[in-house]
Design a protein around this motif. Structure first.
Motif, mmCIF file in Angstrom:
data_model
loop_
_atom_site.group_PDB
_atom_site.id
_atom_site.type_symbol
_atom_site.label_atom_id
_atom_site.label_comp_id
_atom_site.label_asym_id
_atom_site.label_seq_id
_atom_site.Cartn_x
_atom_site.Cartn_y
_atom_site.Cartn_z
ATOM 1 N N GLU A 212 0.826 -1.209 0.000
ATOM 2 C CA GLU A 212 0.000 0.000 0.000
ATOM 3 C C GLU A 212 0.864 1.264 0.000
ATOM 4 O OE1 GLU A 212 -3.120 -0.474 2.872
ATOM 5 O OE2 GLU A 212 -4.183 1.296 2.143
ATOM 6 N N ALA A 213 1.976 1.219 0.734
ATOM 7 C CA ALA A 213 2.824 2.419 0.840
ATOM 8 C C ALA A 213 3.368 2.831 -0.524
ATOM 9 C CB ALA A 213 3.965 2.149 1.826
ATOM 10 N N ASP A 214 3.706 1.859 -1.338
ATOM 11 C CA ASP A 214 4.276 2.173 -2.654
ATOM 12 C C ASP A 214 3.248 2.104 -3.769
ATOM 13 O OD1 ASP A 214 7.155 2.580 -2.096
ATOM 14 O OD2 ASP A 214 6.993 0.560 -1.284
ATOM 15 N N GLY A 215 2.010 1.736 -3.444
ATOM 16 C CA GLY A 215 0.965 1.709 -4.458
ATOM 17 C C GLY A 215 1.169 0.623 -5.498
ATOM 18 N N ILE A 216 1.551 -0.567 -5.049
ATOM 19 C CA ILE A 216 1.785 -1.674 -5.984
ATOM 20 C C ILE A 216 0.938 -2.875 -5.567
ATOM 21 C CG2 ILE A 216 3.501 -3.272 -6.956
ATOM 22 C CD1 ILE A 216 5.640 -1.166 -6.205
ATOM 23 N N LEU A 217 0.220 -3.455 -6.519
ATOM 24 C CA LEU A 217 -0.515 -4.697 -6.260
ATOM 25 C C LEU A 217 0.138 -5.822 -7.054
ATOM 26 C CD1 LEU A 217 -3.114 -5.994 -4.936
ATOM 27 C CD2 LEU A 217 -4.142 -5.793 -7.226
ATOM 28 N N PHE A 218 0.656 -6.810 -6.334
ATOM 29 C CA PHE A 218 1.179 -8.014 -6.993
ATOM 30 C C PHE A 218 -0.028 -8.927 -7.230
ATOM 31 C CE2 PHE A 218 4.530 -6.140 -4.412
ATOM 32 C CZ PHE A 218 5.540 -6.014 -5.340
ATOM 33 N N SER A 219 -0.406 -9.066 -8.478
ATOM 34 C CA SER A 219 -1.733 -9.626 -8.768
ATOM 35 C C SER A 219 -1.724 -11.087 -9.197
ATOM 36 C CB SER A 219 -2.426 -8.780 -9.846
ATOM 37 O OG SER A 219 -1.744 -8.895 -11.076
ATOM 38 N N GLY A 220 -0.531 -11.708 -9.249
ATOM 39 C CA GLY A 220 -0.496 -13.122 -9.660
ATOM 40 C C GLY A 220 -1.189 -13.300 -10.991
ATOM 41 N N ASP A 221 -2.099 -14.287 -11.070
ATOM 42 C CA ASP A 221 -2.879 -14.488 -12.297
ATOM 43 C C ASP A 221 -4.329 -14.019 -12.124
ATOM 44 O OD1 ASP A 221 -0.691 -15.551 -13.505
ATOM 45 O OD2 ASP A 221 -1.462 -17.599 -13.690
#
Ligand SMILES: [Zn+2]
Length: 349
Positions: A212-221
């Motif tokens: 959340e702090a860096d605004g990144i979602l690791f979304s997998g598949d």
């Protein structure tokens, strides 16, 4: 594992990933921010042909990897080269986080765990599917025999879907996980805090990881920029994976500042515009459900294969065999279930 190309396609954030895509090449190792890199890990079989592994430097806490890729020697070598490029080694890895049980994400995890003592973290539902692998394949084969697949194609379907399916890696008997990834919990890797978002659909135990702090979602598949991820590809389930997938897409689209998040997926390339992409994937599902409804309207006591034959799958079901055919028929079944019209489908003898 995923397939089908949809509309509503966002552009790549990274010029290097966009250029690699245009040239049909493997993208380079890239630094997303200090202490975070993406490392493409190619594999020999399947579509798409590489996984994006993410490496997070946790300082004294060691290095964490999200989805280290397949376990075949070529993939592992590529991962090691990628780690060398960022000045790290496999031995630095202290934690392996897995978005879901598919081998293009999980395969290398046990190898790394055995070699370095790194902890392995994933959702317990997917762990359960790995442990139940053998029994689930017996039931899959039984079910697939009732789909009404033409007899010439049935052996290929059973080989890909049922008990003939290749033995899994890792070996279920020796599969060990050190940390359960549960919805709402956080995992700290040095200064990086990842929130676990359970996103069932593609598999029951699929998770996205939110920085959340860096605004990144690791979304997998769960969300990919161009591919429509298949649903219910994680093993037999009492849930309806189609309903799950839609709820999970709605959920990530509602994350704080979802439109500004950088989506770092398991394949293809990074992008922004998560709400739009989620909406496009939901629309694609709805369209397919409508096709299945029309097929059921048009047919009298069809088998599931009959229904699937009227659904405009990419390339058409007549071009499919083996795993693709099995997956297409199984997906059709999830749409029938979502419509509550299972009673209209005949089990073939
Ligand atoms: Zn995948």
């Amino acid at each position: 594992m995923a397939r089908g190309v949809s509309t509503g396609i966002p552009g790549a954030i990274s010029a290097a990933q966009a250029a690699a895509l245009r040239g049909g090449a493997l993208p380079p190792v890239e630094r997303l921010r200090p202490g975070l890199w993406s490392i493409p890990v190619p594999f020999a079989v399947g579509v798409p042909d590489f996984t994006l592994c993410y490496a997070i430097d946790g300082g004294a806490a060691g290095l964490a990897l999200i989805d280290p890729g397949w376990s075949d020697p070529g993939s592992l070598t590529a991962l090691e080269h990628g780690l060398t490029a960022i000045g790290r080694r496999i031995d630095d890895v202290s934690l392996v986080l897995i978005t879901h049980l598919h081998l293009d994400h999980l395969g290398a995890a046990t190898v790394i765990r055995n070699r370095t003592g790194a902890s392995l973290a994933m959702h317990p539902l997917d762990v359960g599917h790995i442990r139940g692998w053998a029994a689930e394949r017996v039931d899959d084969a039984e079910e697939a025999r009732g789909w009404g697949v033409p007899s010439a194609l049935l052996p290929g379907v059973l080989a890909a879907w049922g008990t003939g399916r290749g033995a899994p890696v890792p070996d279920p008997e020796h599969f060990a996980v050190d940390l359960d990834l549960i919805d709402g919990m956080t995992v700290d890797i040095g200064d990086t805090r990842l929130g676990v978002v359970h996103t069932p659909g593609h598999t029951d135990g699929h998770v996205c990881l939110l920085d959340e702090a860096d605004g990144i979602l690791f979304s997998g598949d769960h969300v990919l920029p161009r591919i429509n991820p298949g649903v219910g590809l994680g093993g037999r389930t009492q849930r309806n994976p189609l309903d799950d997938a839609i709820r999970s897409l709605e959920r990530v689209a509602r994350l704080p500042d979802a439109g500004r998040l950088v989506v770092a997926p398991g394949h293809e390339y990074r992008f922004r515009g998560l709400p739009d992409r989620a909406a496009a994937l939901i629309a694609h599902r709805a369209e397919r459900t409508a096709h299945v409804a029309r097929a059921l309207d048009a047919l009298d006591r069809p088998t599931l294969y009959d229904v699937a034959s009227l659904v405009p799958f990419h390339g058409g079901i007549g071009s499919m065999s083996g795993f693709l055919l099995a997956s297409a028929v199984a997906q059709t079944g999830y749409h029938v279930r979502a419509l509550g019209r299972e009673d209209e489908v005949r089990i073939a003898d």
